[in-house]
Each structure stands twice: as structure tokens, then as C-alpha cells.
Write a protein that holds these residues in place. Sequence first.
Motif, PDB file in Angstrom:
ATOM      1  N   TYR A 144      15.818   3.798   3.715  1.00 41.20           N
ATOM      2  CA  TYR A 144      15.035   2.572   3.589  1.00 41.20           C
ATOM      3  C   TYR A 144      13.555   2.765   3.910  1.00 41.20           C
ATOM      4  O   TYR A 144      12.696   2.501   3.067  1.00 41.20           O
ATOM      5  N   PHE A 145      13.256   3.216   5.130  1.00 35.88           N
ATOM      6  CA  PHE A 145      11.866   3.202   5.568  1.00 35.88           C
ATOM      7  C   PHE A 145      10.990   4.189   4.798  1.00 35.88           C
ATOM      8  O   PHE A 145       9.878   3.844   4.383  1.00 35.88           O
ATOM      9  N   LEU A 146      11.465   5.408   4.591  1.00 37.45           N
ATOM     10  CA  LEU A 146      10.666   6.372   3.834  1.00 37.45           C
ATOM     11  C   LEU A 146      10.403   5.890   2.409  1.00 37.45           C
ATOM     12  O   LEU A 146       9.240   5.923   1.958  1.00 37.45           O
ATOM     13  N   PRO A 147      11.417   5.439   1.645  1.00 37.27           N
ATOM     14  CA  PRO A 147      11.117   4.909   0.300  1.00 37.27           C
ATOM     15  C   PRO A 147      10.126   3.751   0.318  1.00 37.27           C
ATOM     16  O   PRO A 147       9.272   3.645  -0.567  1.00 37.27           O
ATOM     17  N   LEU A 148      10.223   2.886   1.340  1.00 37.70           N
ATOM     18  CA  LEU A 148       9.281   1.767   1.443  1.00 37.70           C
ATOM     19  C   LEU A 148       7.870   2.290   1.693  1.00 37.70           C
ATOM     20  O   LEU A 148       6.907   1.855   1.035  1.00 37.70           O
ATOM     21  N   LEU A 149       7.725   3.230   2.626  1.00 38.99           N
ATOM     22  CA  LEU A 149       6.411   3.807   2.909  1.00 38.99           C
ATOM     23  C   LEU A 149       5.830   4.491   1.677  1.00 38.99           C
ATOM     24  O   LEU A 149       4.640   4.323   1.366  1.00 38.99           O
ATOM     25  N   GLU A 150       6.652   5.266   0.987  1.00 35.57           N
ATOM     26  CA  GLU A 150       6.172   5.983  -0.190  1.00 35.57           C
ATOM     27  C   GLU A 150       5.615   5.024  -1.235  1.00 35.57           C
ATOM     28  O   GLU A 150       4.562   5.284  -1.843  1.00 35.57           O
ATOM     29  N   GLN A 151       6.311   3.921  -1.441  1.00 33.50           N
ATOM     30  CA  GLN A 151       5.867   2.960  -2.453  1.00 33.50           C
ATOM     31  C   GLN A 151       4.578   2.256  -2.031  1.00 33.50           C
ATOM     32  O   GLN A 151       3.679   2.040  -2.843  1.00 33.50           O
ATOM     33  N   VAL A 152       4.460   1.930  -0.740  1.00 32.86           N
ATOM     34  CA  VAL A 152       3.228   1.293  -0.258  1.00 32.86           C
ATOM     35  C   VAL A 152       2.069   2.272  -0.304  1.00 32.86           C
ATOM     36  O   VAL A 152       0.953   1.931  -0.721  1.00 32.86           O
ATOM     37  N   PHE A 153       2.303   3.515   0.115  1.00 29.21           N
ATOM     38  CA  PHE A 153       1.241   4.527   0.077  1.00 29.21           C
ATOM     39  C   PHE A 153       0.763   4.770  -1.354  1.00 29.21           C
ATOM     40  O   PHE A 153      -0.432   4.927  -1.599  1.00 29.21           O
ATOM     41  N   ASN A 154       1.712   4.805  -2.282  1.00 26.54           N
ATOM     42  CA  ASN A 154       1.315   5.019  -3.685  1.00 26.54           C
ATOM     43  C   ASN A 154       0.498   3.841  -4.210  1.00 26.54           C
ATOM     44  O   ASN A 154      -0.460   4.035  -4.965  1.00 26.54           O
ATOM     45  N   GLU A 155       0.861   2.628  -3.809  1.00 27.12           N
ATOM     46  CA  GLU A 155       0.089   1.451  -4.205  1.00 27.12           C
ATOM     47  C   GLU A 155      -1.336   1.535  -3.668  1.00 27.12           C
ATOM     48  O   GLU A 155      -2.311   1.315  -4.399  1.00 27.12           O
ATOM     49  N   ALA A 156      -1.426   1.853  -2.363  1.00 27.40           N
ATOM     50  CA  ALA A 156      -2.742   1.948  -1.745  1.00 27.40           C
ATOM     51  C   ALA A 156      -3.563   3.087  -2.352  1.00 27.40           C
ATOM     52  O   ALA A 156      -4.777   2.980  -2.516  1.00 27.40           O
ATOM     53  N   GLY A 157      -2.869   4.170  -2.702  1.00 25.87           N
ATOM     54  CA  GLY A 157      -3.559   5.313  -3.284  1.00 25.87           C
ATOM     55  C   GLY A 157      -4.169   5.020  -4.628  1.00 25.87           C
ATOM     56  O   GLY A 157      -5.173   5.623  -5.019  1.00 25.87           O
ATOM     57  N   LYS A 158      -3.570   4.100  -5.372  1.00 30.27           N
ATOM     58  CA  LYS A 158      -4.103   3.754  -6.705  1.00 30.27           C
ATOM     59  C   LYS A 158      -5.457   3.069  -6.612  1.00 30.27           C
ATOM     60  O   LYS A 158      -6.229   3.066  -7.569  1.00 30.27           O
ATOM     61  N   LYS A 159      -5.742   2.454  -5.458  1.00 25.09           N
ATOM     62  CA  LYS A 159      -7.021   1.790  -5.278  1.00 25.09           C
ATOM     63  C   LYS A 159      -8.114   2.740  -4.814  1.00 25.09           C
ATOM     64  O   LYS A 159      -9.276   2.382  -4.752  1.00 25.09           O
ATOM     65  N   THR A 160      -7.686   3.984  -4.473  1.00 23.55           N
ATOM     66  CA  THR A 160      -8.660   4.959  -3.981  1.00 23.55           C
ATOM     67  C   THR A 160      -9.504   5.471  -5.141  1.00 23.55           C
ATOM     68  O   THR A 160      -8.955   5.899  -6.175  1.00 23.55           O
ATOM     69  N   PRO A 161     -10.824   5.478  -5.004  1.00 27.74           N
ATOM     70  CA  PRO A 161     -11.690   5.963  -6.093  1.00 27.74           C
ATOM     71  C   PRO A 161     -11.414   7.396  -6.431  1.00 27.74           C
ATOM     72  O   PRO A 161     -11.119   8.206  -5.554  1.00 27.74           O
TER      73      PRO A 161
END
Length: 389
Positions: free
Chosen positions: A372-389
Motif C-alpha cells: 500500500y504505502f510504497l505504491p501510494l508514495l510512488e504515484q504521488v512522487f511521480n505526480e510531483a515530478g511531472k511539475k518539475t521543470p
Amino acid sequence: MPMREEVKLYLRRLTPLLILFLGLPLLSYLIWRFYPEKKLEVILVDKTVPNRNYREHTGVIWALNHGKFKKNTGADYLVDQDYFGFFPDGSQDKKGVVKDLEGKSEEEIKRLVSESDLVFLADTYGVYESDFGQVQQEKKIYGGLGKSEIELVRQAKDQGKYLIAEFNSMASPTSKSVRSEFENLMGVKWTGWIARYFDELNPEENEEIPLWLLEMYSFQGSSWDFTGPGMVFIRDSGEVEVFVYGLDYQNKVPLVRTQKMNKHGYKLPQVIPYPDWMDIVLVERDYQVISYYDIDPSTVGYERLKKMGLPRYFPSAVFREINGGRQYYFSGDFSDMDPNLGYHTFAGLPTLWRGFYVTADHTNRHSFYWNYFLPLLEQVFNEAGKKTP
């Protein structure tokens, strides 16, 4: 058969095993090496680090490094360096040093946030004398949400950054005034209740039942005579309520439920048991629920919950979009993790561990992490990473 032929036959039979035990890990490592690197500058706060196992943020660092998220400098994240909070030195006298945001000006924190992509408040409970030995009276050494973290949250919100906060970001020992500021900024209201499941409520059979809990219950003029599985609810006022499995609720271990066809697109198990600490919160209407807790209260238990001012279901993981960024709140001690997670440099390792640690196994914290927690973190990190220039 000549000895040489026997050796050849033995080696021939051994070859598939050598390929399995040596070739597959090597292939997994090589695949991971070719993963593309991603930039994600994370401000991590963890004030609950009494020793060098870093269990309140080691799972977060592992997820960052396995996903090949790099700091702005291009460096990996280090579990013993890349956070703000308490840094233990292993001694009984000095115990450690504090390296946090206290003393930094609003302008300095504003600049720090502007250079980051995500703020993560992992734990602010703190460090206490009892963490370093037996003491007659509990005494805080360091801990609690402070004004500097409030400014960190404010800047993350104003600048449209991603922010994650989780259980114990605002409960004891955080002051009521600071907690109120946090609640206003996050749009999350703590009910004053925290809860935890215990496999056995009899303290003579379960050493995990803390002495302070028994003392708090005795102050109510009641005798602790519970046995078997159950949940304990504790209010910040000192009130204690005990729910007995089979009498007050029906799901032996609290369940974290995630709808299979959720509109947010999070890929998580539909049901997974969660036996650890949680805080019970109310969220503003613009929040979207990723997952929620379900204890399946009986008629008796439901009436008790209503008298306690608590709902039938408790939010577990929620988020809202604000100013172009996102605020997440995880109302469980999700980051608390046995640090022995293994090397992060192998592709497919989480999938392998999910096969070993089934979702139904609540006795091992790794099961909750991998499923649960790792898949959730991975998805949030990937979302945040998409906003990175």
C-alpha cells in the motif's frame, strides 16, 4: 562413470540454479541502472529520531532512491542526512543534535520552498528521555510542530507545491495554537482522538500495551479487564475508550479501503489491514478521499462512536488541489517502518516482495509498506515530478 564426467553432469544440472540465483539479480540490477533519473527536490521533516534506525522516514528515502528521484544537485537521498529534525549521536549524555528550520527567517523558508518540489512532514512527535533508558517521569527532549514548520506549510501552499503530512504532524506535543494554524492551512481538523489496534488487550500477555495507557484508563475510575483483540481510542483530554472485537466492531483489524474504480486513478489494493496508530480527522469538502478506515462497528459500537463525536468511516489518505499544487494528509503512522528494506537498486523488487508479503498479513509492517504505502508514495512522487521543470 569417470570422475570428470560426473563433475560435468553436476555442473550441467547446477547451471539453471546459477542462472536463477546469479543471473536474475544481475539482470534486475542492470535494468534498474537504465531507469531514467528524475529530479525531485524534497524537504523532509522528521523530529522522531531517537536512534540511528531512522524508522520514521527510511521507507520514504527508500522510495525516492528506488524511483531514481534525485536532488537538484543530482545526488541520491541519504537516510541519515537529508531531513530536518533530530540527529542522534549514539551517546547517553548528549543524545543528539537538532538541525531543523527553527531560527530561519520567513524569507529563508520561502526561498527553500521555492527551490523544492515537495514538502513531507513525516513525524513531529519528538524524542523523549524514555527513548534512552528507564525514567520515573516522561520528559520531552525535543519535538512538536513549530512556527517554522507552519511557515513551511504556508509557503508550500502559497507557491503551489506538493505537500504530504501524516500522523503525528499535529497531535501531542504540538501546542493548540500551532495546531490550529496547521489545521487552517491544511483544511484538516483533528477530532482530538487517536486510535490503535492491539492483537491482545490483556497487558499480562501483550507487552505492547503501554503503561501510560493503563494509568489513563484507571484515572477514569475503571478497571482494565479486557482480553482478546480490540481497538483503543484515546482523546487529547485523557479520555480512553476500548472497543472489543466481536462486541463493538466486526473487522478484527481496521481495514484501509480503496475503491477499485476510484476517479483519482490511484492503483492500490482494495482492502488491506492496518494495525498501527491513526488519528481521526475531519476534512474540508474540497478534499478527495483516496482511502478510508473501516472497522465495521456493531450497533453498540456505532452508538458509542456517535457519543464520541466520531463518524462511521475515518479518512485514511486524502488530498486536495490548491494553487496549482496538492496537499495530502495520511492519517496513519504510515512512514513508521522496520529499516531493513534491502537494497533499492533492483528493478521489480517491490513486485517480488508483494508476492511474499500478502495484503492480509497485518503482523508484519513490511506487508503494508510493499502493498500500500510504497505504491501510494510512488504515484504521488511521480505526480510531483511531472511539475518539475
